[in-house]
Design a protein around this motif. Structure first.
Motif, PDB file in Angstrom:
ATOM      1  N   PRO A 158       0.827  -1.203   0.000  1.00 49.43           N
ATOM      2  CA  PRO A 158       0.000   0.000   0.000  1.00 49.43           C
ATOM      3  C   PRO A 158       0.862   1.254   0.000  1.00 49.43           C
ATOM      4  O   PRO A 158       1.967   1.271   0.556  1.00 49.43           O
ATOM      5  N   VAL A 159       0.366   2.281  -0.653  1.00 47.39           N
ATOM      6  CA  VAL A 159       1.033   3.581  -0.637  1.00 47.39           C
ATOM      7  C   VAL A 159       0.671   4.258   0.682  1.00 47.39           C
ATOM      8  O   VAL A 159      -0.510   4.462   0.982  1.00 47.39           O
ATOM      9  N   VAL A 160       1.676   4.576   1.474  1.00 43.54           N
ATOM     10  CA  VAL A 160       1.429   5.255   2.749  1.00 43.54           C
ATOM     11  C   VAL A 160       1.004   6.683   2.444  1.00 43.54           C
ATOM     12  O   VAL A 160       1.762   7.468   1.852  1.00 43.54           O
ATOM     13  N   GLN A 161      -0.212   7.019   2.828  1.00 40.24           N
ATOM     14  CA  GLN A 161      -0.752   8.336   2.515  1.00 40.24           C
ATOM     15  C   GLN A 161      -0.219   9.399   3.491  1.00 40.24           C
ATOM     16  O   GLN A 161      -0.161   9.169   4.701  1.00 40.24           O
ATOM     17  N   LYS A 162       0.148  10.541   2.949  1.00 37.89           N
ATOM     18  CA  LYS A 162       0.713  11.615   3.757  1.00 37.89           C
ATOM     19  C   LYS A 162      -0.354  12.490   4.403  1.00 37.89           C
ATOM     20  O   LYS A 162      -0.061  13.241   5.339  1.00 37.89           O
ATOM     21  N   HIS A 163      -1.589  12.389   3.892  1.00 44.30           N
ATOM     22  CA  HIS A 163      -2.634  13.296   4.356  1.00 44.30           C
ATOM     23  C   HIS A 163      -3.790  12.506   4.971  1.00 44.30           C
ATOM     24  O   HIS A 163      -4.126  11.411   4.507  1.00 44.30           O
ATOM     25  N   ALA A 164      -4.391  13.080   6.018  1.00 48.89           N
ATOM     26  CA  ALA A 164      -5.628  12.516   6.557  1.00 48.89           C
ATOM     27  C   ALA A 164      -6.757  12.798   5.558  1.00 48.89           C
ATOM     28  O   ALA A 164      -6.916  13.933   5.099  1.00 48.89           O
ATOM     29  N   LEU A 165      -7.521  11.766   5.216  1.00 47.14           N
ATOM     30  CA  LEU A 165      -8.513  11.897   4.164  1.00 47.14           C
ATOM     31  C   LEU A 165      -9.927  11.913   4.728  1.00 47.14           C
ATOM     32  O   LEU A 165     -10.256  11.168   5.662  1.00 47.14           O
ATOM     33  N   ILE A 183     -19.894  13.006  -2.434  1.00 46.97           N
ATOM     34  CA  ILE A 183     -18.829  12.575  -3.337  1.00 46.97           C
ATOM     35  C   ILE A 183     -17.567  13.310  -2.903  1.00 46.97           C
ATOM     36  O   ILE A 183     -17.554  14.542  -2.834  1.00 46.97           O
ATOM     37  N   LYS A 184     -16.538  12.567  -2.582  1.00 48.71           N
ATOM     38  CA  LYS A 184     -15.282  13.153  -2.119  1.00 48.71           C
ATOM     39  C   LYS A 184     -14.264  13.100  -3.262  1.00 48.71           C
ATOM     40  O   LYS A 184     -13.858  12.012  -3.696  1.00 48.71           O
ATOM     41  N   VAL A 185     -13.910  14.253  -3.785  1.00 46.24           N
ATOM     42  CA  VAL A 185     -12.931  14.322  -4.876  1.00 46.24           C
ATOM     43  C   VAL A 185     -11.561  14.609  -4.273  1.00 46.24           C
ATOM     44  O   VAL A 185     -11.392  15.584  -3.519  1.00 46.24           O
ATOM     45  N   PHE A 186     -10.588  13.756  -4.586  1.00 46.62           N
ATOM     46  CA  PHE A 186      -9.227  13.898  -4.083  1.00 46.62           C
ATOM     47  C   PHE A 186      -8.275  14.253  -5.224  1.00 46.62           C
ATOM     48  O   PHE A 186      -8.426  13.744  -6.352  1.00 46.62           O
ATOM     49  N   ALA A 187      -7.316  15.101  -4.952  1.00 45.78           N
ATOM     50  CA  ALA A 187      -6.177  15.230  -5.864  1.00 45.78           C
ATOM     51  C   ALA A 187      -5.429  13.902  -5.844  1.00 45.78           C
ATOM     52  O   ALA A 187      -5.313  13.247  -4.799  1.00 45.78           O
ATOM     53  N   PHE A 188      -4.904  13.482  -7.004  1.00 42.46           N
ATOM     54  CA  PHE A 188      -4.262  12.170  -7.120  1.00 42.46           C
ATOM     55  C   PHE A 188      -2.964  12.329  -7.908  1.00 42.46           C
ATOM     56  O   PHE A 188      -2.974  12.727  -9.076  1.00 42.46           O
ATOM     57  N   GLU A 189      -1.850  12.063  -7.241  1.00 45.52           N
ATOM     58  CA  GLU A 189      -0.548  12.207  -7.881  1.00 45.52           C
ATOM     59  C   GLU A 189       0.419  11.176  -7.327  1.00 45.52           C
ATOM     60  O   GLU A 189       0.653  11.131  -6.109  1.00 45.52           O
ATOM     61  N   ASP A 190       0.952  10.336  -8.202  1.00 44.76           N
ATOM     62  CA  ASP A 190       1.943   9.331  -7.832  1.00 44.76           C
ATOM     63  C   ASP A 190       1.466   8.482  -6.652  1.00 44.76           C
ATOM     64  O   ASP A 190       2.233   8.154  -5.748  1.00 44.76           O
ATOM     65  N   GLY A 191       0.181   8.129  -6.680  1.00 41.35           N
ATOM     66  CA  GLY A 191      -0.387   7.274  -5.646  1.00 41.35           C
ATOM     67  C   GLY A 191      -0.841   7.993  -4.399  1.00 41.35           C
ATOM     68  O   GLY A 191      -1.444   7.383  -3.508  1.00 41.35           O
ATOM     69  N   GLN A 192      -0.540   9.286  -4.300  1.00 41.08           N
ATOM     70  CA  GLN A 192      -0.924  10.070  -3.127  1.00 41.08           C
ATOM     71  C   GLN A 192      -2.274  10.759  -3.351  1.00 41.08           C
ATOM     72  O   GLN A 192      -2.519  11.339  -4.419  1.00 41.08           O
ATOM     73  N   LEU A 193      -3.129  10.686  -2.344  1.00 43.53           N
ATOM     74  CA  LEU A 193      -4.421  11.354  -2.346  1.00 43.53           C
ATOM     75  C   LEU A 193      -4.399  12.515  -1.367  1.00 43.53           C
ATOM     76  O   LEU A 193      -3.764  12.446  -0.310  1.00 43.53           O
ATOM     77  N   SER A 194      -5.120  13.580  -1.718  1.00 42.80           N
ATOM     78  CA  SER A 194      -5.294  14.687  -0.776  1.00 42.80           C
ATOM     79  C   SER A 194      -6.672  15.291  -0.991  1.00 42.80           C
ATOM     80  O   SER A 194      -7.184  15.332  -2.111  1.00 42.80           O
ATOM     81  N   ASN A 195      -7.276  15.737   0.101  1.00 48.61           N
ATOM     82  CA  ASN A 195      -8.622  16.289   0.035  1.00 48.61           C
ATOM     83  C   ASN A 195      -8.665  17.482  -0.911  1.00 48.61           C
ATOM     84  O   ASN A 195      -7.826  18.376  -0.840  1.00 48.61           O
ATOM     85  N   LEU A 196      -9.642  17.498  -1.806  1.00 46.13           N
ATOM     86  CA  LEU A 196      -9.731  18.565  -2.783  1.00 46.13           C
ATOM     87  C   LEU A 196     -11.128  19.177  -2.845  1.00 46.13           C
ATOM     88  O   LEU A 196     -11.279  20.391  -2.796  1.00 46.13           O
ATOM     89  N   GLN A 197     -12.166  18.343  -2.911  1.00 50.30           N
ATOM     90  CA  GLN A 197     -13.504  18.871  -3.179  1.00 50.30           C
ATOM     91  C   GLN A 197     -14.567  17.935  -2.599  1.00 50.30           C
ATOM     92  O   GLN A 197     -14.892  16.911  -3.195  1.00 50.30           O
ATOM     93  N   PRO A 198     -15.145  18.277  -1.443  1.00 51.22           N
ATOM     94  CA  PRO A 198     -16.281  17.503  -0.940  1.00 51.22           C
ATOM     95  C   PRO A 198     -17.573  18.018  -1.584  1.00 51.22           C
ATOM     96  O   PRO A 198     -17.844  19.216  -1.585  1.00 51.22           O
ATOM     97  N   LEU A 199     -18.372  17.114  -2.138  1.00 49.93           N
ATOM     98  CA  LEU A 199     -19.570  17.520  -2.876  1.00 49.93           C
ATOM     99  C   LEU A 199     -20.820  16.905  -2.269  1.00 49.93           C
ATOM    100  O   LEU A 199     -20.903  15.690  -2.077  1.00 49.93           O
ATOM    101  N   ALA A 200     -21.775  17.741  -1.993  1.00 54.02           N
ATOM    102  CA  ALA A 200     -23.104  17.323  -1.564  1.00 54.02           C
ATOM    103  C   ALA A 200     -24.031  18.507  -1.794  1.00 54.02           C
ATOM    104  O   ALA A 200     -23.636  19.650  -1.526  1.00 54.02           O
ATOM    105  N   PRO A 201     -25.240  18.281  -2.310  1.00 49.40           N
ATOM    106  CA  PRO A 201     -26.145  19.405  -2.555  1.00 49.40           C
ATOM    107  C   PRO A 201     -26.348  20.252  -1.310  1.00 49.40           C
ATOM    108  O   PRO A 201     -26.586  19.727  -0.219  1.00 49.40           O
ATOM    109  N   HIS A 202     -26.205  21.548  -1.486  1.00 50.93           N
ATOM    110  CA  HIS A 202     -26.393  22.522  -0.407  1.00 50.93           C
ATOM    111  C   HIS A 202     -25.425  22.309   0.747  1.00 50.93           C
ATOM    112  O   HIS A 202     -25.608  22.861   1.824  1.00 50.93           O
ATOM    113  N   GLY A 203     -24.420  21.466   0.522  1.00 50.80           N
ATOM    114  CA  GLY A 203     -23.367  21.309   1.513  1.00 50.80           C
ATOM    115  C   GLY A 203     -23.634  20.363   2.646  1.00 50.80           C
ATOM    116  O   GLY A 203     -22.732  20.083   3.430  1.00 50.80           O
TER     117      GLY A 203
END
Length: 417
Positions: free
Chosen positions: A157-164, A202-222
């Motif tokens: 597994p890729v050890v993730q640097k960020h809490a997701l 829907i949780k959209v993460f930035a994705f680079e070289d196996g690393q994920l980071s929080n980018l865009q949480p989506l839900a109607p009206h938040g």
């Protein structure tokens, strides 16, 4: 640079045999796979004749949950678990991911060791470079990324640097066409005695070289209340989302950087009978797929609720069909043009051939049906439909499947995007 839909458009112009290993090319068939419990069966799919011919099977250490091929179609990555849907703890067999080498005839052979997973994997996908296997888990809602070794085996597994932020009850993970982001679809839960509704997102993460980071949480009206996404798929400029808890289709903008529009463009009821959700307990929506030409969207409605009849549990009458949508390529507006009987119960997965001419839907289980004074058992199976140039479906035949040894939980082709 060609995007996913441009590549698919070119591939769709090729004959079905162009996608198959050499032995299948001779028969002009495609390898098609479907699981019952831990058994993953291979069929030869003749797209022109719309027939399925069994060609063997492999058995996993636990029940198949999902599978995804690498971009070069050399390997199939299968995740398995003996935890029942909704359960928390592992049974015998636990949870694992296994790579299979795809033979010239489509046959599968285990490739490397089965990798133990900590929780039940509910969905898996491979990124567009073929370097990473992404796995979604429903309880606890989470995501992992594994390296794929140069030989195709599953690595560490890729050890993730960020809490997701992984939401509540993840149900699917997909890498967006540009490979710059990944979307985790988190369904939430309906309210139940003593517990309020769990919001979906829907949780959209930035994705680079196996690393994920929080980018865009989506839900109607938040807040995600009344928003229960299950699966999504990509059109050239839009995202089609199946809302399981609402039996609805939701459309988002898809931006060139891999992010989504901040709010849904459209939300539409997917049921032929808009009141079916209230009438029939257990009525939900299932997966969604965009046609290879990007102009049509297919989504299942699933109704396997039961009532008592003469001491037996029989189907309660809910909708089990496939909703067909026409998608406006400019605005993304969906127009429902058909609801067609799926000829089975609980269509959990289905596949469309790369030429866009055939749809194969896997019903999950058998169920007794009360008709007049009779009770008849309707088997699980694989329902085949011809896709017209107008996107509408015509039922051709059903291939019955014995599910006494387990549910038919997954089906798919090697030409999954």
């Amino acid at each position: 640079m060609l995007d996913r839909r441009a590549v698919i458009a070119m591939l769709g112009a090729l004959p079905p045999a162009a996608f198959a290993p050499s032995a299948f090319a001779q028969d002009r068939t495609l390898p098609f796979y479907a699981s019952v419990g831990p058994r993953l069966s291979l069929y030869a799919l003749d797209v022109a004749a719309a027939t399925l011919t069994p060609r063997g099977a492999v058995t996993l250490p636990a029940n198949v949950q999902y599978a995804w091929p690498d971009p070069a179609r050399r390997f199939l990555y299968v995740v398995a678990s003996n935890t029942k849907p909704g359960g928390l703890g592992p049974d015998a067999g636990g949870h694992c991911a296994q790579a299979f080498r795809i033979g010239a005839d489509g046959a599968l052979s285990a490739h490397g060791r089965a990798v133990t997973l900590a929780h039940r994997p509910i969905h898996a996908t491979v990124d567009h470079t073929g370097r990473f296997l992404l796995i979604a888990y429903n309880l606890p809602s989470s995501i992992t990324v594994h390296w794929l070794n140069a030989d195709g085996t599953i690595g560490e597994p890729v050890v993730q640097k960020h809490a997701l932020d992984t939401g509540i009850y993840a149900h699917q993970v997909r890498v967006t066409p540009g490979n710059r982001t990944a979307a985790l679809v988190t369904r939430g839960n309906d309210p139940r005695p003593g517990h309020p509704e769990d919001p979906g997102a829907i949780k959209v993460f930035a994705f680079e070289d196996g690393q994920l980071s929080n980018l865009q949480p989506l839900a109607p009206h938040g807040n995600g209340i009344g928003f229960g996404p299950r699966h999504l798929d990509f059109a050239p400029h839009h995202v089609a989302v199946s809302l399981e808890r609402e039996n609805a289709l939701c459309i988002y903008d898809l931006k060139t950087d891999g992010t989504f529009g901040a709010e849904p463009l459209f939300i539409r009821n997917a049921l032929a009978d808009p009141g079916a959700k209230a009438k029939y307990p257990g009525q939900t929506a299932g997966p969604v797929h965009v046609h290879p030409n990007g102009r049509f969207v297919y989504q299942t409605n699933r109704g396997s609720g039961t009532v008592d009849y003469q001491g037996r549990k029989v189907w309660n009458g809910g909708e089990n069909d496939i909703a067909v949508w026409s998608l406006n390529p400019q605005t993304g507006e969906p127009t429902r043009i058909q609801n067609i009987d799926s000829h089975g119960f609980e269509i959990r997965t289905f596949a469309i051939d790369p030429g866009g001419t055939l749809l194969i839907a896997a019903s999950q289980l058998a169920l007794p049906v009360h008709t007049g004074n009779r009770v008849e058992d309707v088997s699980a199976g694989l329902s085949l439909f011809r896709i017209g140039t107008d996107g509408k479906l015509a039922f051709l035949r059903k291939h019955d499947v014995d599910t006494s040894a387990g549910t038919q939980f997954w089906c798919g082709l090697l030409t999954m995007p």
